[in-house]
Scaffold this motif. Structure first.
Motif, PDB file in Angstrom:
ATOM      1  N   GLN A  14      -8.117  -0.840   7.066  1.00 24.61           N
ATOM      2  CA  GLN A  14      -6.789  -0.850   6.449  1.00 24.61           C
ATOM      3  C   GLN A  14      -6.905  -0.898   4.938  1.00 24.61           C
ATOM      4  N   ILE A  15      -6.065  -0.103   4.257  1.00 24.07           N
ATOM      5  CA  ILE A  15      -6.077  -0.111   2.785  1.00 24.07           C
ATOM      6  C   ILE A  15      -4.705  -0.427   2.200  1.00 24.07           C
ATOM      7  N   ALA A  16      -3.679  -0.511   3.057  1.00 24.55           N
ATOM      8  CA  ALA A  16      -2.329  -0.814   2.565  1.00 24.55           C
ATOM      9  C   ALA A  16      -1.408  -1.018   3.753  1.00 24.55           C
ATOM     10  N   TRP A  17      -0.242  -1.571   3.458  1.00 25.68           N
ATOM     11  CA  TRP A  17       0.880  -1.541   4.399  1.00 25.68           C
ATOM     12  C   TRP A  17       1.685  -0.283   4.123  1.00 25.68           C
ATOM     13  N   SER A  18       2.324   0.265   5.119  1.00 26.14           N
ATOM     14  CA  SER A  18       3.140   1.464   4.916  1.00 26.14           C
ATOM     15  C   SER A  18       4.166   1.249   3.810  1.00 26.14           C
ATOM     16  N   ALA A  19       4.750   0.058   3.768  1.00 21.65           N
ATOM     17  CA  ALA A  19       5.774  -0.232   2.767  1.00 21.65           C
ATOM     18  C   ALA A  19       5.229  -0.249   1.343  1.00 21.65           C
ATOM     19  N   ASP A  20       3.894  -0.384   1.200  1.00 28.12           N
ATOM     20  CA  ASP A  20       3.295  -0.418  -0.138  1.00 28.12           C
ATOM     21  C   ASP A  20       3.290   0.949  -0.804  1.00 28.12           C
ATOM     22  N   ILE A  21       3.369   2.008   0.001  1.00 21.68           N
ATOM     23  CA  ILE A  21       3.263   3.357  -0.546  1.00 21.68           C
ATOM     24  C   ILE A  21       4.543   4.094  -0.182  1.00 21.68           C
ATOM     25  N   ALA A  22       5.540   3.935  -1.030  1.00 25.70           N
ATOM     26  CA  ALA A  22       6.848   4.527  -0.792  1.00 25.70           C
ATOM     27  C   ALA A  22       6.813   6.018  -1.126  1.00 25.70           C
ATOM     28  N   GLY A  23       7.952   6.678  -1.020  1.00 25.73           N
ATOM     29  CA  GLY A  23       8.011   8.101  -1.301  1.00 25.73           C
ATOM     30  C   GLY A  23       7.544   8.445  -2.702  1.00 25.73           C
ATOM     31  N   ASN A  24       6.631   9.397  -2.807  1.00 31.15           N
ATOM     32  CA  ASN A  24       6.070   9.874  -4.077  1.00 31.15           C
ATOM     33  C   ASN A  24       5.263   8.816  -4.841  1.00 31.15           C
ATOM     34  N   ALA A  25       4.940   7.700  -4.189  1.00 28.67           N
ATOM     35  CA  ALA A  25       4.198   6.639  -4.871  1.00 28.67           C
ATOM     36  C   ALA A  25       2.741   7.032  -5.072  1.00 28.67           C
ATOM     37  N   VAL A  26       2.156   6.542  -6.162  1.00 30.63           N
ATOM     38  CA  VAL A  26       0.733   6.684  -6.466  1.00 30.63           C
ATOM     39  C   VAL A  26       0.181   5.278  -6.655  1.00 30.63           C
ATOM     40  N   VAL A  27      -0.839   4.914  -5.856  1.00 30.42           N
ATOM     41  CA  VAL A  27      -1.320   3.528  -5.819  1.00 30.42           C
ATOM     42  C   VAL A  27      -2.828   3.487  -6.069  1.00 30.42           C
ATOM     43  N   PRO A  28      -3.276   2.746  -7.087  1.00 35.03           N
ATOM     44  CA  PRO A  28      -4.726   2.585  -7.301  1.00 35.03           C
ATOM     45  C   PRO A  28      -5.307   1.598  -6.306  1.00 35.03           C
ATOM     46  N   LEU A  29      -6.501   1.898  -5.790  1.00 34.46           N
ATOM     47  CA  LEU A  29      -7.186   1.043  -4.830  1.00 34.46           C
ATOM     48  C   LEU A  29      -8.660   0.984  -5.192  1.00 34.46           C
ATOM     49  N   ARG A  30      -9.320  -0.054  -4.723  1.00 36.53           N
ATOM     50  CA  ARG A  30     -10.784  -0.117  -4.831  1.00 36.53           C
ATOM     51  C   ARG A  30     -11.346  -0.694  -3.546  1.00 36.53           C
ATOM     52  N   TYR A  31     -12.050   0.146  -2.799  1.00 38.01           N
ATOM     53  CA  TYR A  31     -12.698  -0.275  -1.565  1.00 38.01           C
ATOM     54  C   TYR A  31     -14.051   0.407  -1.435  1.00 38.01           C
ATOM     55  N   PHE A  32     -14.957  -0.266  -0.745  1.00 36.85           N
ATOM     56  CA  PHE A  32     -16.314   0.241  -0.540  1.00 36.85           C
ATOM     57  C   PHE A  32     -16.987   0.573  -1.887  1.00 36.85           C
ATOM     58  N   GLY A  33     -16.664  -0.223  -2.898  1.00 44.74           N
ATOM     59  CA  GLY A  33     -17.255  -0.035  -4.217  1.00 44.74           C
ATOM     60  C   GLY A  33     -16.779   1.199  -4.951  1.00 44.74           C
ATOM     61  N   GLN A  34     -15.697   1.837  -4.488  1.00 45.29           N
ATOM     62  CA  GLN A  34     -15.216   3.077  -5.086  1.00 45.29           C
ATOM     63  C   GLN A  34     -13.775   2.913  -5.564  1.00 45.29           C
ATOM     64  N   ASP A  35     -13.473   3.548  -6.691  1.00 43.56           N
ATOM     65  CA  ASP A  35     -12.085   3.645  -7.136  1.00 43.56           C
ATOM     66  C   ASP A  35     -11.412   4.760  -6.347  1.00 43.56           C
ATOM     67  N   LEU A  36     -10.289   4.440  -5.729  1.00 44.81           N
ATOM     68  CA  LEU A  36      -9.553   5.374  -4.886  1.00 44.81           C
ATOM     69  C   LEU A  36      -8.120   5.510  -5.390  1.00 44.81           C
ATOM     70  N   VAL A  37      -7.463   6.587  -4.978  1.00 41.86           N
ATOM     71  CA  VAL A  37      -6.044   6.746  -5.231  1.00 41.86           C
ATOM     72  C   VAL A  37      -5.368   7.108  -3.903  1.00 41.86           C
ATOM     73  N   ALA A  38      -4.301   6.390  -3.588  1.00 40.62           N
ATOM     74  CA  ALA A  38      -3.483   6.708  -2.421  1.00 40.62           C
ATOM     75  C   ALA A  38      -2.133   7.212  -2.923  1.00 40.62           C
ATOM     76  N   PHE A  39      -1.618   8.242  -2.287  1.00 42.44           N
ATOM     77  CA  PHE A  39      -0.314   8.761  -2.693  1.00 42.44           C
ATOM     78  C   PHE A  39       0.413   9.327  -1.478  1.00 42.44           C
ATOM     79  N   ARG A  40       1.740   9.176  -1.507  1.00 47.76           N
ATOM     80  CA  ARG A  40       2.565   9.729  -0.435  1.00 47.76           C
ATOM     81  C   ARG A  40       3.107  11.075  -0.897  1.00 47.76           C
ATOM     82  N   GLN A  41       2.741  12.110  -0.176  1.00 45.40           N
ATOM     83  CA  GLN A  41       3.106  13.458  -0.568  1.00 45.40           C
ATOM     84  C   GLN A  41       4.583  13.739  -0.262  1.00 45.40           C
ATOM     85  N   ARG A  42       5.056  14.866  -0.745  1.00 43.06           N
ATOM     86  CA  ARG A  42       6.462  15.226  -0.592  1.00 43.06           C
ATOM     87  C   ARG A  42       6.869  15.333   0.874  1.00 43.06           C
TER      88      ARG A  42
END
Length: 328
Positions: A14-42
């Motif tokens: 798990q990297i987030a709750w669904s509610a954490d990434i709303a429509g068109n949201a861009v969220v910075p994450l760091r897991y497994f020693g890597q910088d990641l980006v999660a985003f909800r597409q159109r």
């Protein structure tokens, strides 16, 4: 004696709750020693990529924005789609088809967002379970209160390996001393395969004989692990049923984020807030132990414990990367 297992296990995490990434949201994450980006597409789907643009290394997670065909870099406007391909360079006629960002398979279920992690980049080997469906008919047949913000928690940067949390499934004696139950619960049923570890545990005198009665679930917990990253407990008490997810995701070589979700059955005669508060009591007690615990690869186990721990660790070992030159 104290070497941790790999913090780069294979499986869903798990990297987030669904509610954490709303429509068109861009969220910075760091897991497994890597910088990641999660985003909800159109189209509503969630994508997760390595965060740094392959052009000049800017972070898509900080200032990037969702556009029609993916996520746009804040530095020069390069656009990357959900599979990590460059699909547009605003000032060029063609995209750069030779460079890609790592893209992670994503599953959105259980009001949660998971990624598939494998150091070799393999495709997912199994699906994320629907928690309410795998814990038995007494869980799946009930209605549940709305999964509000109060029902989801993230404990960030806990000094714990996901396997240590999974080992609670074979450690009934800790309930007496950490959670103050009068007696240790009994393991009534246990099964495993290459992916799943499941068990039924009974609490109190009702289950002191250690005999499983399949149609009797009162004062029991159904435990379901899917790999070492995703787990669900279905707890049946006189107040009703509660489903608890405990999902740990490695952040770096020593810490994990723990996502805990709580689904409370809609029992009209009982108070939701009081039952939710009771459901939340146990995990912080465990975390206080884990934060200061030293992992023992050869623990001094008592005779009644050794078989369970040995079996759990053998099962967990199947989710770690194989050393170079070792056949699977």
């Amino acid at each position: 004696m104290t070497k941790l297992p790999s913090m780069a296990p294979t499986g869903w995490f798990q990297i987030a709750w669904s509610a954490d990434i709303a429509g068109n949201a861009v969220v910075p994450l760091r897991y497994f020693g890597q910088d990641l980006v999660a985003f909800r597409q159109r189209d509503g789907s969630v994508s997760v990529l390595d965060a740094h643009c392959q052009h000049l290394g800017a972070s898509l997670a900080h200032g990037g924005c969702v556009v029609e065909d993916g996520i746009q870099c804040p530095f020069h406007g390069w656009v990357w789609d959900g599979r990590g391909r460059n699909v547009r360079i605003p000032y060029e006629k063609r995209p750069n088809k030779g460079r890609r960002l790592r893209s992670y398979p994503v599953a959105e279920v259980n009001d949660s967002i998971y990624i598939w992690h494998d150091v070799a980049g393999s495709a997912p080997r199994w699906d994320v379970p629907v928690g309410k469906l795998v814990l038995g008919e007494h869980v799946s047949s009930r209605n549940y209160y709305e999964f509000t913000e109060d029902c989801r928690t993230r404990f960030a940067g806990v000094k714990v390996h996901p396997q240590v949390i999974a080992e609670n499934a074979v450690d009934p004696h800790h309930f007496r001393f950490v959670h103050r139950t009068p007696i240790s619960p009994g393991v009534l049923r246990e099964s495993r395969d290459d992916v799943i570890w499941s068990a039924k545990v009974g609490f109190g005198k009702r289950w002191v004989d250690g005999t499983d009665r399949p149609d009797d679930t009162m004062n029991t917990i159904e435990i379901w692990w899917s790999g070492i990253g995703v787990s669900f407990n279905g707890e049946h008490t006189r107040d009703g049923v509660r489903v608890i997810s405990i999902c740990a995701t490695p952040v770096d070589d020593t810490t994990s984020d723990i996502f805990a979700g709580y689904w409370i059955s809609d029992e009209s005669a009982n108070d939701f807030a009081e039952r939710l508060a009771a459901a939340k009591l146990a995990l912080p007690d465990d975390i206080r132990i884990w934060e200061h615990q030293r992992y023992m690869d050869r623990p001094a186990l008592a005779p009644s414990e050794s078989a369970g721990f040995d079996a759990l660790r053998e099962w967990a070992n199947g989710f770690y990367p194989q050393p170079v030159g070792t056949r699977a």
